[in-house]
Design an enzyme around this catalytic site. Structure first.
Site, PDB file in Angstrom:
ATOM      1  N   ASN A  57       0.390  -1.492  -0.301  1.00 54.79           N
ATOM      2  CA  ASN A  57       0.294  -0.090   0.018  1.00 54.79           C
ATOM      3  C   ASN A  57       0.718   0.893  -0.106  1.00 54.79           C
ATOM      4  O   ASN A  57       1.924   1.340   1.062  1.00 54.79           O
ATOM      5  CB  ASN A  57      -0.609   0.091   0.998  1.00 54.79           C
ATOM      6  CG  ASN A  57      -1.920   0.969   0.988  1.00 54.79           C
ATOM      7  OD1 ASN A  57      -1.457   2.312   0.218  1.00 54.79           O
ATOM      8  ND2 ASN A  57      -3.587   0.247   1.642  1.00 54.79           N
ATOM      9  N   GLY A 119     -16.249   2.279   3.086  1.00 57.14           N
ATOM     10  CA  GLY A 119     -14.677   3.330   2.794  1.00 57.14           C
ATOM     11  C   GLY A 119     -13.958   2.375   2.287  1.00 57.14           C
ATOM     12  O   GLY A 119     -12.495   3.347   1.322  1.00 57.14           O
ATOM     13  N   ALA A 120     -14.153   2.605   0.689  1.00 54.75           N
ATOM     14  CA  ALA A 120     -13.189   1.384  -0.310  1.00 54.75           C
ATOM     15  C   ALA A 120     -12.811   2.596  -1.508  1.00 54.75           C
ATOM     16  O   ALA A 120     -13.639   4.092  -1.255  1.00 54.75           O
ATOM     17  CB  ALA A 120     -14.224   0.420  -1.591  1.00 54.75           C
ATOM     18  N   VAL A 122     -10.688   2.549  -3.393  1.00 55.58           N
ATOM     19  CA  VAL A 122     -10.557   2.363  -5.150  1.00 55.58           C
ATOM     20  C   VAL A 122     -11.550   1.598  -4.953  1.00 55.58           C
ATOM     21  O   VAL A 122     -11.590   0.581  -5.076  1.00 55.58           O
ATOM     22  CB  VAL A 122      -9.336   1.445  -5.442  1.00 55.58           C
ATOM     23  CG1 VAL A 122      -9.072   1.180  -7.307  1.00 55.58           C
ATOM     24  CG2 VAL A 122      -8.117   2.038  -4.990  1.00 55.58           C
ATOM     25  N   HIS A 127      -9.897  -5.234  -3.094  1.00 56.44           N
ATOM     26  CA  HIS A 127      -8.397  -5.645  -2.768  1.00 56.44           C
ATOM     27  C   HIS A 127      -8.681  -5.578  -1.062  1.00 56.44           C
ATOM     28  O   HIS A 127      -9.575  -5.303  -0.474  1.00 56.44           O
ATOM     29  CB  HIS A 127      -7.182  -4.088  -2.726  1.00 56.44           C
ATOM     30  CG  HIS A 127      -7.796  -3.263  -2.529  1.00 56.44           C
ATOM     31  ND1 HIS A 127      -8.841  -2.548  -3.427  1.00 56.44           N
ATOM     32  CD2 HIS A 127      -7.383  -2.058  -1.461  1.00 56.44           C
ATOM     33  CE1 HIS A 127      -9.181  -1.533  -2.466  1.00 56.44           C
ATOM     34  NE2 HIS A 127      -8.022  -0.801  -2.072  1.00 56.44           N
TER      35      HIS A 127
END
Length: 167
Positions: A57, A119-120, A122, A127
């Protein structure tokens, strides 16, 4: 008059400037597809499989924070084919083992945020986050300054996890 200490975190500016942007930066494919097109060290790709990969990350919560994802943009778990599903969870397992070997944490968080509402960051490319945790690793910096202090550069974490990856 008391002094005010400052912490420089210049590496955060791309994240801050992109905050709230509806569209990813220009390029072909999803953000992660573009990262996976880079050489391993440049993209911080720790492991590549046939259908999935593990990468660091760029804005980690802790040292060694991995993201495991399919090579193609898939937004939902039910969008994975059987091969992607099996390899994704195999890489999560192996990434957990690599984190334990490389960092000797007190625990490991594994999580998936599906959709912007969950809360993604992307939302078009699912992922799985895999990150080491230590007892007491939440500190005042995160609580009061919304800043994380990471003592290890990403390149060092990349080399450490690649060396510790099972097999």
């Amino acid at each position: 008059m008391p002094s005010l200490d400052r912490i420089w975190a210049g590496w955060r500016i791309p994240y801050i400037e992109a905050s709230g942007a509806e569209e990813p930066p220009p390029g072909e494919g999803s953000l992660f597809e573009r990262i996976l097109a880079l050489p391993d060290e440049e993209g911080m790709v720790v492991r590549r499989g046939r259908t999935c990969a593990a990468l660091l990350n760029a804005y980690p919560y802790s040292n060694g924070h991995l993201m495991v994802l399919p090579n193609r943009a898939v937004a939902e778990l039910e969008g994975l084919d059987d091969e992607e599903h099996a390899e994704l969870w195999s890489l999560v397992r192996d990434g957990t083992a690599a984190i334990k070997a490389a960092y000797r944490p007190d625990g490991v968080n594994i999580g998936v945020n599906l959709g912007r509402g969950a809360g993604a960051g992307v939302p078009d490319h699912l992922h799985v986050h895999v990150l080491p945790r230590w007892a007491g690793d939440t500190n005042f910096m995160t609580s009061v300054a919304e800043t994380r202090v990471l003592p290890e550069p990403l390149g060092d974490a990349w080399r450490k996890l690649r060396a510790a990856w099972p097999g």
